[in-house]
Design a protein around this motif. Sequence first.
Motif, PDB file in Angstrom:
ATOM      1  N   THR A 139     177.381  68.144  25.261  1.00 22.27           N
ATOM      2  CA  THR A 139     176.010  67.684  25.477  1.00 22.27           C
ATOM      3  C   THR A 139     175.012  68.559  24.732  1.00 22.27           C
ATOM      4  OG1 THR A 139     175.713  69.052  27.451  1.00 22.27           O
ATOM      5  CG2 THR A 139     176.547  66.802  27.788  1.00 22.27           C
ATOM      6  N   THR A 140     173.834  68.014  24.557  1.00 18.17           N
ATOM      7  CA  THR A 140     172.674  68.756  24.079  1.00 18.17           C
ATOM      8  C   THR A 140     171.476  68.160  24.808  1.00 18.17           C
ATOM      9  OG1 THR A 140     171.491  69.595  22.142  1.00 18.17           O
ATOM     10  CG2 THR A 140     172.184  67.292  22.063  1.00 18.17           C
ATOM     11  N   THR A 141     170.359  68.863  24.797  1.00 16.69           N
ATOM     12  CA  THR A 141     169.201  68.378  25.534  1.00 16.69           C
ATOM     13  C   THR A 141     167.962  68.306  24.655  1.00 16.69           C
ATOM     14  OG1 THR A 141     168.637  70.600  26.267  1.00 16.69           O
ATOM     15  CG2 THR A 141     170.027  69.291  27.742  1.00 16.69           C
ATOM     16  N   GLY A 142     167.035  67.529  25.134  1.00 11.76           N
ATOM     17  CA  GLY A 142     165.728  67.413  24.514  1.00 11.76           C
ATOM     18  C   GLY A 142     164.686  67.298  25.610  1.00 11.76           C
ATOM     19  N   THR A 143     163.430  67.559  25.271  1.00 11.72           N
ATOM     20  CA  THR A 143     162.369  67.465  26.275  1.00 11.72           C
ATOM     21  C   THR A 143     161.179  66.705  25.713  1.00 11.72           C
ATOM     22  OG1 THR A 143     161.416  69.569  25.584  1.00 11.72           O
ATOM     23  CG2 THR A 143     163.002  69.637  27.404  1.00 11.72           C
ATOM     24  N   PHE A 144     160.408  66.155  26.617  1.00  9.08           N
ATOM     25  CA  PHE A 144     159.145  65.506  26.276  1.00  9.08           C
ATOM     26  C   PHE A 144     158.284  65.473  27.521  1.00  9.08           C
ATOM     27  CE2 PHE A 144     161.946  62.167  27.703  1.00  9.08           C
ATOM     28  CZ  PHE A 144     161.153  61.268  28.402  1.00  9.08           C
ATOM     29  N   SER A 145     156.988  65.217  27.316  1.00  5.15           N
ATOM     30  CA  SER A 145     156.103  65.104  28.478  1.00  5.15           C
ATOM     31  C   SER A 145     155.853  63.626  28.772  1.00  5.15           C
ATOM     32  CB  SER A 145     154.785  65.841  28.238  1.00  5.15           C
ATOM     33  OG  SER A 145     154.027  65.197  27.234  1.00  5.15           O
ATOM     34  N   LEU A 146     155.740  63.335  30.050  1.00  4.62           N
ATOM     35  CA  LEU A 146     155.489  61.964  30.525  1.00  4.62           C
ATOM     36  C   LEU A 146     154.348  62.026  31.533  1.00  4.62           C
ATOM     37  CD1 LEU A 146     156.490  59.003  30.474  1.00  4.62           C
ATOM     38  CD2 LEU A 146     157.971  59.598  32.397  1.00  4.62           C
ATOM     39  N   GLN A 147     153.416  61.067  31.403  1.00  3.06           N
ATOM     40  CA  GLN A 147     152.233  61.082  32.260  1.00  3.06           C
ATOM     41  C   GLN A 147     151.675  59.666  32.369  1.00  3.06           C
ATOM     42  OE1 GLN A 147     149.108  63.431  30.507  1.00  3.06           O
ATOM     43  NE2 GLN A 147     147.932  63.569  32.412  1.00  3.06           N
ATOM     44  N   PHE A 148     151.003  59.392  33.483  1.00  4.54           N
ATOM     45  CA  PHE A 148     150.288  58.124  33.619  1.00  4.54           C
ATOM     46  C   PHE A 148     149.097  58.174  32.673  1.00  4.54           C
ATOM     47  CE2 PHE A 148     147.492  54.972  35.550  1.00  4.54           C
ATOM     48  CZ  PHE A 148     148.393  53.958  35.839  1.00  4.54           C
ATOM     49  N   ASN A 149     148.864  57.075  31.963  1.00  5.24           N
ATOM     50  CA  ASN A 149     147.749  56.981  31.015  1.00  5.24           C
ATOM     51  C   ASN A 149     146.547  56.400  31.763  1.00  5.24           C
ATOM     52  OD1 ASN A 149     146.120  56.807  28.793  1.00  5.24           O
ATOM     53  ND2 ASN A 149     147.308  55.238  27.752  1.00  5.24           N
ATOM     54  N   ASN A 150     145.632  57.244  32.151  1.00  4.11           N
ATOM     55  CA  ASN A 150     144.486  56.832  32.956  1.00  4.11           C
ATOM     56  C   ASN A 150     143.457  56.128  32.077  1.00  4.11           C
ATOM     57  OD1 ASN A 150     142.815  56.547  35.153  1.00  4.11           O
ATOM     58  ND2 ASN A 150     142.153  58.688  35.197  1.00  4.11           N
ATOM     59  N   LYS A 151     143.605  54.802  31.979  1.00  2.00           N
ATOM     60  CA  LYS A 151     142.712  54.002  31.126  1.00  2.00           C
ATOM     61  C   LYS A 151     141.384  53.732  31.846  1.00  2.00           C
ATOM     62  CE  LYS A 151     146.481  51.427  28.898  1.00  2.00           C
ATOM     63  NZ  LYS A 151     147.057  50.083  28.747  1.00  2.00           N
ATOM     64  N   ALA A 152     140.407  53.247  31.112  1.00  4.51           N
ATOM     65  CA  ALA A 152     139.096  52.905  31.680  1.00  4.51           C
ATOM     66  C   ALA A 152     139.114  51.532  32.352  1.00  4.51           C
ATOM     67  CB  ALA A 152     138.033  52.935  30.580  1.00  4.51           C
ATOM     68  N   THR A 153     140.245  50.842  32.286  1.00  5.62           N
ATOM     69  CA  THR A 153     140.362  49.501  32.885  1.00  5.62           C
ATOM     70  C   THR A 153     141.162  49.574  34.183  1.00  5.62           C
ATOM     71  OG1 THR A 153     142.352  49.060  31.593  1.00  5.62           O
ATOM     72  CG2 THR A 153     140.263  48.364  30.628  1.00  5.62           C
ATOM     73  N   ASN A 154     141.110  48.496  34.960  1.00  2.23           N
ATOM     74  CA  ASN A 154     141.844  48.399  36.214  1.00  2.23           C
ATOM     75  C   ASN A 154     143.352  48.411  35.919  1.00  2.23           C
ATOM     76  OD1 ASN A 154     143.220  47.439  38.495  1.00  2.23           O
ATOM     77  ND2 ASN A 154     141.434  46.285  39.187  1.00  2.23           N
ATOM     78  N   GLN A 155     144.068  49.299  36.580  1.00  2.00           N
ATOM     79  CA  GLN A 155     145.518  49.410  36.376  1.00  2.00           C
ATOM     80  C   GLN A 155     146.290  49.153  37.673  1.00  2.00           C
ATOM     81  OE1 GLN A 155     144.858  53.319  34.267  1.00  2.00           O
ATOM     82  NE2 GLN A 155     146.576  52.579  33.030  1.00  2.00           N
ATOM     83  N   ASP A 156     145.716  48.331  38.549  1.00  2.00           N
ATOM     84  CA  ASP A 156     146.383  48.020  39.814  1.00  2.00           C
ATOM     85  C   ASP A 156     147.769  47.399  39.601  1.00  2.00           C
ATOM     86  OD1 ASP A 156     144.331  49.024  41.334  1.00  2.00           O
ATOM     87  OD2 ASP A 156     143.443  47.062  41.822  1.00  2.00           O
ATOM     88  N   ALA A 157     147.986  46.747  38.480  1.00  6.11           N
ATOM     89  CA  ALA A 157     149.286  46.124  38.212  1.00  6.11           C
ATOM     90  C   ALA A 157     150.409  47.167  38.164  1.00  6.11           C
ATOM     91  CB  ALA A 157     149.235  45.345  36.909  1.00  6.11           C
ATOM     92  N   CYS A 158     150.057  48.414  37.935  1.00  5.80           N
ATOM     93  CA  CYS A 158     151.071  49.470  37.841  1.00  5.80           C
ATOM     94  C   CYS A 158     151.413  50.098  39.194  1.00  5.80           C
ATOM     95  CB  CYS A 158     150.604  50.569  36.882  1.00  5.80           C
ATOM     96  SG  CYS A 158     150.541  50.038  35.158  1.00  5.80           S
ATOM     97  N   LYS A 159     150.702  49.697  40.268  1.00  2.00           N
ATOM     98  CA  LYS A 159     151.016  50.262  41.588  1.00  2.00           C
ATOM     99  C   LYS A 159     152.455  49.908  41.964  1.00  2.00           C
ATOM    100  CE  LYS A 159     146.394  50.231  43.601  1.00  2.00           C
ATOM    101  NZ  LYS A 159     145.529  49.647  44.653  1.00  2.00           N
ATOM    102  N   GLY A 160     153.241  50.912  42.263  1.00  2.00           N
ATOM    103  CA  GLY A 160     154.631  50.697  42.699  1.00  2.00           C
ATOM    104  C   GLY A 160     155.589  50.262  41.585  1.00  2.00           C
ATOM    105  N   ALA A 161     155.157  50.379  40.361  1.00  4.30           N
ATOM    106  CA  ALA A 161     156.004  49.927  39.241  1.00  4.30           C
ATOM    107  C   ALA A 161     157.218  50.824  39.078  1.00  4.30           C
ATOM    108  CB  ALA A 161     155.201  49.919  37.948  1.00  4.30           C
ATOM    109  N   ALA A 162     158.347  50.189  38.752  1.00  4.91           N
ATOM    110  CA  ALA A 162     159.543  50.927  38.357  1.00  4.91           C
ATOM    111  C   ALA A 162     159.435  51.119  36.845  1.00  4.91           C
ATOM    112  CB  ALA A 162     160.796  50.156  38.703  1.00  4.91           C
ATOM    113  N   VAL A 163     159.341  52.356  36.416  1.00  5.19           N
ATOM    114  CA  VAL A 163     159.160  52.678  35.008  1.00  5.19           C
ATOM    115  C   VAL A 163     160.512  52.992  34.396  1.00  5.19           C
ATOM    116  CG1 VAL A 163     158.043  54.261  33.389  1.00  5.19           C
ATOM    117  CG2 VAL A 163     156.864  53.616  35.515  1.00  5.19           C
TER     118      VAL A 163
END
Length: 170
Positions: A139-163
């Motif tokens: 094996t080998t590993t890699g890393t990255f950052s993951l974050q919610f993208n806080n847009k200026a629009t309504n993002q209620d569709a993402c509530k409870g989303a399986a990403v």
Amino acid sequence: MGDTMRTEKKNSKKKKSAAFVAAGVIGLATAGGAYAYWTSLGGGTGTASTRAGASNVFEVTGNAATSMFPGDTAQTVTATVKNTGTENYKLQGVKAFITTDKQGCDGTDYKINGAAAPTNATDAVAITVTQADLAPAATTTGTFSLQFNNKATNQDACKGAAVAITYIAS
């Protein structure tokens, strides 16, 4: 008869001397490594083959530790790449993209390495990974950052989303 005997003794001495000289010459020739031999050239053919290899031998796993939300901080995700094949394979790199199970919520609602995440394989973004010649099961590993993208629009569709983070290793 006396002369005959003398002649036979003389001949006998000559024969013995000749035998000793011959033995000495043969002994010297043998001791000095003076052998005769022939030289020649030759040739031929042989065959060998290589395996065809396999496709899709890299198994990549890596999950976000906590659920994301608007205004959260980036979290580091470690992706582990494993060679599931039976030969060595060289890992060149890993890319990732994001999809979700909610309509109206897609990869652009999340960030990979600080930028809106791509939503398909064509636009997948490279993550930092250690290139390696991986032996079977290594094996080998890699890393990255993951974050919610806080847009200026309504993002209620993402509530409870399986990403779903989809990895593409090459």
